[in-house]
Design a protein around this motif. Structure first.
Motif, PDB file in Angstrom:
ATOM      1  N   PHE A  53     -30.238  -4.796  -0.900  1.00 10.11           N
ATOM      2  CA  PHE A  53     -31.427  -4.671  -1.750  1.00 10.11           C
ATOM      3  C   PHE A  53     -31.063  -4.815  -3.227  1.00 10.11           C
ATOM      4  N   ALA A  54     -29.962  -4.182  -3.644  1.00  9.48           N
ATOM      5  CA  ALA A  54     -29.467  -4.385  -5.008  1.00  9.48           C
ATOM      6  C   ALA A  54     -28.683  -5.686  -5.108  1.00  9.48           C
ATOM      7  N   ARG A  55     -28.346  -6.253  -3.936  1.00  8.61           N
ATOM      8  CA  ARG A  55     -27.570  -7.499  -3.847  1.00  8.61           C
ATOM      9  C   ARG A  55     -26.236  -7.374  -4.577  1.00  8.61           C
ATOM     10  N   LEU A  56     -25.550  -6.280  -4.255  1.00 11.20           N
ATOM     11  CA  LEU A  56     -24.240  -6.011  -4.838  1.00 11.20           C
ATOM     12  C   LEU A  56     -23.230  -5.744  -3.733  1.00 11.20           C
ATOM     13  N   VAL A  57     -22.006  -6.196  -3.952  1.00  9.10           N
ATOM     14  CA  VAL A  57     -20.891  -5.896  -3.063  1.00  9.10           C
ATOM     15  C   VAL A  57     -19.925  -5.001  -3.818  1.00  9.10           C
ATOM     16  N   PHE A  58     -19.588  -3.864  -3.223  1.00  9.65           N
ATOM     17  CA  PHE A  58     -18.674  -2.905  -3.839  1.00  9.65           C
ATOM     18  C   PHE A  58     -17.300  -3.053  -3.195  1.00  9.65           C
ATOM     19  N   ASP A  59     -16.288  -3.170  -4.040  1.00 12.37           N
ATOM     20  CA  ASP A  59     -14.913  -3.347  -3.562  1.00 12.37           C
ATOM     21  C   ASP A  59     -14.024  -2.340  -4.268  1.00 12.37           C
ATOM     22  N   TYR A  60     -13.656  -1.276  -3.562  1.00 11.47           N
ATOM     23  CA  TYR A  60     -12.808  -0.230  -4.126  1.00 11.47           C
ATOM     24  C   TYR A  60     -11.350  -0.358  -3.698  1.00 11.47           C
ATOM     25  N   LEU A  61     -11.062  -1.293  -2.782  1.00 11.97           N
ATOM     26  CA  LEU A  61      -9.736  -1.361  -2.170  1.00 11.97           C
ATOM     27  C   LEU A  61      -9.006  -2.671  -2.403  1.00 11.97           C
ATOM     28  N   GLY A  62      -9.608  -3.571  -3.138  1.00 14.41           N
ATOM     29  CA  GLY A  62      -8.983  -4.877  -3.329  1.00 14.41           C
ATOM     30  C   GLY A  62      -9.213  -5.818  -2.166  1.00 14.41           C
ATOM     31  N   GLY A  63     -10.242  -5.573  -1.388  1.00 13.01           N
ATOM     32  CA  GLY A  63     -10.527  -6.406  -0.233  1.00 13.01           C
ATOM     33  C   GLY A  63     -10.864  -7.836  -0.586  1.00 13.01           C
ATOM     34  N   LEU A  64     -11.580  -8.039  -1.705  1.00 18.65           N
ATOM     35  CA  LEU A  64     -11.948  -9.400  -2.111  1.00 18.65           C
ATOM     36  C   LEU A  64     -10.708 -10.220  -2.441  1.00 18.65           C
ATOM     37  N   CYS A  80     -14.858   4.281   1.963  1.00 16.86           N
ATOM     38  CA  CYS A  80     -14.011   3.086   2.065  1.00 16.86           C
ATOM     39  C   CYS A  80     -12.580   3.449   2.423  1.00 16.86           C
ATOM     40  N   MET A  81     -12.097   4.586   1.924  1.00 17.95           N
ATOM     41  CA  MET A  81     -10.731   4.985   2.210  1.00 17.95           C
ATOM     42  C   MET A  81     -10.512   5.330   3.675  1.00 17.95           C
ATOM     43  N   GLU A  82     -11.610   5.505   4.428  1.00 18.30           N
ATOM     44  CA  GLU A  82     -11.500   5.760   5.862  1.00 18.30           C
ATOM     45  C   GLU A  82     -11.445   4.467   6.671  1.00 18.30           C
ATOM     46  N   ARG A  83     -11.614   3.328   6.017  1.00 19.14           N
ATOM     47  CA  ARG A  83     -11.585   2.048   6.735  1.00 19.14           C
ATOM     48  C   ARG A  83     -10.161   1.676   7.101  1.00 19.14           C
ATOM     49  N   PRO A 125       0.823  -1.201   0.000  1.00 15.77           N
ATOM     50  CA  PRO A 125       0.000   0.000   0.000  1.00 15.77           C
ATOM     51  C   PRO A 125       0.857   1.250   0.000  1.00 15.77           C
ATOM     52  N   GLY A 126       0.467   2.202  -0.831  1.00 12.48           N
ATOM     53  CA  GLY A 126       1.179   3.468  -0.866  1.00 12.48           C
ATOM     54  C   GLY A 126       2.329   3.494  -1.854  1.00 12.48           C
ATOM     55  N   SER A 127       2.612   2.382  -2.505  1.00 12.09           N
ATOM     56  CA  SER A 127       3.749   2.359  -3.406  1.00 12.09           C
ATOM     57  C   SER A 127       3.449   3.001  -4.739  1.00 12.09           C
ATOM     58  N   GLY A 128       2.161   3.131  -5.054  1.00 14.30           N
ATOM     59  CA  GLY A 128       1.793   3.743  -6.321  1.00 14.30           C
ATOM     60  C   GLY A 128       1.913   2.799  -7.494  1.00 14.30           C
ATOM     61  N   THR A 129       2.010   1.476  -7.215  1.00 17.45           N
ATOM     62  CA  THR A 129       2.136   0.503  -8.291  1.00 17.45           C
ATOM     63  C   THR A 129       1.061  -0.554  -8.148  1.00 17.45           C
ATOM     64  N   ASN A 130       0.907  -1.342  -9.210  1.00 14.21           N
ATOM     65  CA  ASN A 130      -0.020  -2.474  -9.186  1.00 14.21           C
ATOM     66  C   ASN A 130      -1.429  -2.066  -8.766  1.00 14.21           C
ATOM     67  N   VAL A 131      -1.984  -1.069  -9.464  1.00 13.43           N
ATOM     68  CA  VAL A 131      -3.316  -0.596  -9.130  1.00 13.43           C
ATOM     69  C   VAL A 131      -4.342  -1.673  -9.431  1.00 13.43           C
ATOM     70  N   ARG A 132      -5.217  -1.924  -8.480  1.00  8.47           N
ATOM     71  CA  ARG A 132      -6.292  -2.889  -8.696  1.00  8.47           C
ATOM     72  C   ARG A 132      -7.512  -2.186  -9.261  1.00  8.47           C
ATOM     73  N   GLU A 133      -8.208  -2.856 -10.113  1.00  5.77           N
ATOM     74  CA  GLU A 133      -9.460  -2.306 -10.618  1.00  5.77           C
ATOM     75  C   GLU A 133     -10.537  -2.524  -9.569  1.00  5.77           C
ATOM     76  N   TRP A 134     -11.327  -1.477  -9.348  1.00  9.12           N
ATOM     77  CA  TRP A 134     -12.405  -1.658  -8.383  1.00  9.12           C
ATOM     78  C   TRP A 134     -13.524  -2.455  -9.026  1.00  9.12           C
ATOM     79  N   LYS A 135     -14.295  -3.128  -8.180  1.00  4.54           N
ATOM     80  CA  LYS A 135     -15.291  -4.064  -8.677  1.00  4.54           C
ATOM     81  C   LYS A 135     -16.614  -3.885  -7.945  1.00  4.54           C
ATOM     82  N   LYS A 136     -17.665  -4.267  -8.623  1.00  2.00           N
ATOM     83  CA  LYS A 136     -18.922  -4.536  -7.934  1.00  2.00           C
ATOM     84  C   LYS A 136     -19.382  -5.910  -8.398  1.00  2.00           C
TER      85      LYS A 136
END
Length: 529
Positions: A215-226, A200-203, A65-76
């Motif tokens: 309700f939409a039955r979607l999981v949002f992942d902006y940080l590569g948590g999955l 999410c960035m505050e987590r 984290p913080g290296s500025g490399t290997n950016v993950r694509e966010w997903k839903k």
């Protein structure tokens, strides 16, 4: 033997990555530099100004984290694809979600509960994030209170449960104080994505940065948590050295989450836990007690103690127990066991994240073992002692049962002497002597001088006379064990059967706590083969 057992245990779609942002808060740019070779004599750190350019952070990065490399694509992703169904959500949480949704607000489950649902585990609790203002949440639920001054949230009372509800707007205020935000829209990134991502960035950790819309039955992942869940890896959302300075309680949460999930700490996170461990001495004692309770009362105590020892935190928090590990020759990465770990392993078998015990139980176990590690005892003395605790102080009955136990005792613990054939009077006297030793251990664990002496054995650690056990907890533990030697308490009834009343156990019901204490100790001294 049969009598004793009867009494004790009847037991997607990928989209474009969001652009980087830069920390703009100057307070976050003054960090502590801690080379591993440095030994501290004081908890006061040396501050060093560092180059701001290293804090250009891209969300959801991998490996470092913080290296500025290997950016993950966010997903839903579909919650069904992840194996999550609404039946896994507790009824009180469903009530809160449905009521807020019915009133036109966006609602999400956030934090560790989403992680646990993906792991097919029962969450400790369900936290809700909503587009409603906190005052609107309070107006939605008759039993609701706003708590916290710095970052307020709502406690919504539904049945016997408390559901924590936070607001996007509160997070936005916090976000605006800490960050400059040059995010620009893209084809696949709309305004709602930006708002969710900001939150999410505050987590604290990537695996806690998931959002689930039931309700939409979607999981949002902006940080590569999955991906980190798949790899069973725990890493901070932002560089760990910054994250732990922002909130040093995250050091303890890292241990707690790793213990509960079995995840390993990412290299940079692990290094920062070791190097910045002294920061926890700045925490309020009540906060330390709360974090320790999360570790020891929810079914992952043994793993928590192992990790606290491995990462050099045990000597800061529980130096008397750390001294025991040293005496046992228990190395930091020892995969073996000892009596203290076995006691908590047996406690873990009876608990779960949604079935915790009161903190007085694990404190009582710690004090009990401290007394036993100071002076080894005959197994029959321990059996009679815990039976007396279980029956409200009736030593005569406890001694009679202990003398006829035929089950072999554990022989590998130095805390237990070779079994001797003590007569009733000798056994009674030994039980009373041990009761006095346990009471002394309770006092030692709440005495700053005793803790300070224990800390003297660790010159590489910051000086500390930390005692986080509050007076109320000390007196409750005395109440649990103090019946031994005072005669049977008037009107006290031993717990019938072996079924655990988890509601009473969590609330600290005397009968329930005494029974589980006796059961854990008995199963440790006389293990089933």
């Amino acid at each position: 033997m049969a009598v004793a057992i009867t009494k004790l245990s009847m037991l997607t779609r990928p989209t474009s990555p969001i652009r980087p942002f830069v920390y703009s808060n100057p307070n976050l740019l003054r960090l502590i530099s801690l080379p591993p070779s440095i030994r501290w004599n004081s908890a006061a750190p040396t501050e060093t100004v560092v180059d701001e350019s290293q804090f250009i952070i891209k969300p959801s990065i991998s490996n470092n984290p913080g290296s500025g490399t290997n950016v993950r694509e966010w997903k839903k992703m579909s919650s069904k694809e992840l194996g999550i169904c609404t039946s896994m959500i507790s009824e009180p949480a469903k009530v809160a979600l449905k009521k807020l949704k019915k009133n036109g607000y966006e609602v999400y489950l956030v934090g560790g509960c989403v992680r646990d649902l993906i792991l097919k585990r029962v969450p400790k609790d369900f936290d809700i994030l909503t587009s409603a203002e906190l005052i609107e949440v309070k107006g939605t639920f008759p039993q609701c209170e706003i708590v916290g001054k710095r970052f307020p949230i709502c406690h919504v009372h539904i049945s016997d449960h408390v559901i924590e509800v936070s607001s996007f707007s509160t997070g936005q205020q916090k976000y605006n104080r800490n960050f400059s935000f040059p995010l620009r829209g893209s084809i696949d990134c709309d305004e709602k994505d930006k708002v969710r991502w900001r939150n999410c960035m505050e987590r604290d950790f990537t695996v806690n940065g998931l959002m689930f819309d039931p309700f939409a039955r979607l999981v949002f992942d902006y940080l590569g948590g999955l991906e980190d869940i798949r790899k069973a890896k725990l890493q901070t959302t932002i560089p760990a050295s910054i994250s732990f300075h922002q909130d040093c309680a995250r050091i303890l949460r890292a241990i707690r989450i790793a213990a509960r999930t079995g995840f390993s700490l990412a290299r940079e996170t692990a290094q920062s836990v070791r190097n910045l461990s002294f920061l926890i001495l700045r925490l309020h004692k009540g906060r330390i007690l709360m974090e320790m309770n999360y570790m020891l009362a929810y079914g992952s105590a043994e793993a928590s103690l192992r990790l606290l020892w491995r990462f050099g935190l045990l000597e800061l928090l529980l130096p008397l127990q750390a001294a025991y590990f040293v005496r046992c020759g228990f190395s930091r990465r020892d995969n073996g066991s000892n009596m203290l770990l076995t006691l908590f392993a047996n406690l873990d078998k009876l608990l779960a994240p949604d079935r915790p015990c009161h903190n007085s139980l694990w404190f009582t176990i710690l004090a009990f073992h401290k007394a036993l590690s100071d002076r080894a005892r005959d197994p029959s003395v321990i059996a009679a002692f815990v039976l007396a605790v279980n029956n409200g102080g009736d030593i005569a009955e406890a001694v009679k049962i202990a003398r006829v136990i035929s089950q072999p005792n554990e022989e590998n613990f130095p805390e237990l002497l070779k079994l001797d054939n003590l007569d009733e009077m000798e056994l009674r006297d030994e039980v009373l002597c041990f009761a006095g030793s346990v009471n002394h251990a309770l006092s030692e664990m709440t005495d700053e001088n005793a803790v300070s002496k224990a800390m003297a054995k660790y010159p590489q650690a910051p000086y500390s006379d930390l005692v986080f056990i509050l007076p109320g907890l000390y007196f409750r533990a005395q109440m649990i064990l103090g019946c031994v030697g005072k005669g049977k308490e008037k009107g006290y009834l031993s717990k019938p059967g072996g079924k655990i009343d988890y509601k009473m156990l969590a609330e600290g019901g005397l009968q329930e706590v005494r029974h589980i204490f006796a059961r854990v100790v008995f199963d440790t001294v006389y293990p089933f083969t």
